[in-house]
Design a protein around this motif. Sequence first.
Motif, PDB file in Angstrom:
ATOM      1  N   ASP A   1     -44.106  -2.612  23.816  1.00 29.19           N
ATOM      2  CA  ASP A   1     -44.564  -2.305  22.456  1.00 29.19           C
ATOM      3  C   ASP A   1     -46.078  -2.063  22.504  1.00 29.19           C
TER       4      ASP A   1
ATOM      5  N   TYR B   1     -38.876  -6.820  17.341  1.00 24.11           N
ATOM      6  CA  TYR B   1     -39.190  -6.128  18.597  1.00 24.11           C
ATOM      7  C   TYR B   1     -37.910  -5.745  19.326  1.00 24.11           C
TER       8      TYR B   1
ATOM      9  N   ARG C   1     -48.079  -1.226  19.882  1.00 27.41           N
ATOM     10  CA  ARG C   1     -48.735  -1.283  18.578  1.00 27.41           C
ATOM     11  C   ARG C   1     -50.075  -2.014  18.608  1.00 27.41           C
TER      12      ARG C   1
END
Length: 262
Positions: A158, A153, A160
Amino acid sequence: MADENKPVQPSAPATGANPAATPQHRQVPGGDAPATAAAAAATGATPAAAKPAAPRPPAAPMPDLAGKTTNIASPGGAAAATKPAPAPAAAKTATRDPDDTSPLLTRRAWMGLAWGAFSAASAAALAATGRFMFPNVLNEPPQQFKIGFPTEYGMGVDERWKEKFGVWVVRVAEVSGFYALSVTCTHLGCTPNYLSAENKFKCPCHGSGFRLTGVNFEGPAPRPLERVRIVLAEDGQILVDKSRHFQRELGQWIDPEAFLKA
Ligand code: FES
């Protein structure tokens, strides 16, 4: 001179009141009934004796139990009684209105329809029972899941796991660690969007805005986004657990499992 010992013949009235003779006189054109009655009175004979009684009208045919008709008065009554009765089908057809085009269902057809309806209802009930035995299965994402190693990371947000698990994973450099934010808006439950240019989360429903920490700063949202449990698994991967939430207004963000130092 009349013989006094001779029995006296009763004389018919001059009006010819013999009921048997009356119909016959009506059939004679010219109407000579009074003259005939007078002549009969003059000759001392009754009109009935002078003319035969009118024939009685024929008796109406009498149906018997077998459907045969017998003419009692007719000399050929016996022969009429032996006459075969008309076929039932012909009798039924004769009573049907020729303009009536509605179908005639026999008892067998009605029984077939009844059995068909009963079978369909039974099949529907059986299907409903079977459906009850196998209820819908709601496949929700797991509450705990691994999201890889910390070295995978970079800094920042993030996305995702937003669609699959409903969390943002945020890595911040100041405190060198991670936290996981729930993607559910604290106003009415919409899903905000991450706006990297403005470095914030913005809810499309009513405009609430949240900073990267999750704290609300604009719009109707009454409180910050919630964080979820984040720890390191035994294999070194990051483990996120959505079954446990932490709320800032309750002082829960300081919980050791609300933040992962890595
Ligand atoms: Fe997000 Fe209303 S649901 S601002």
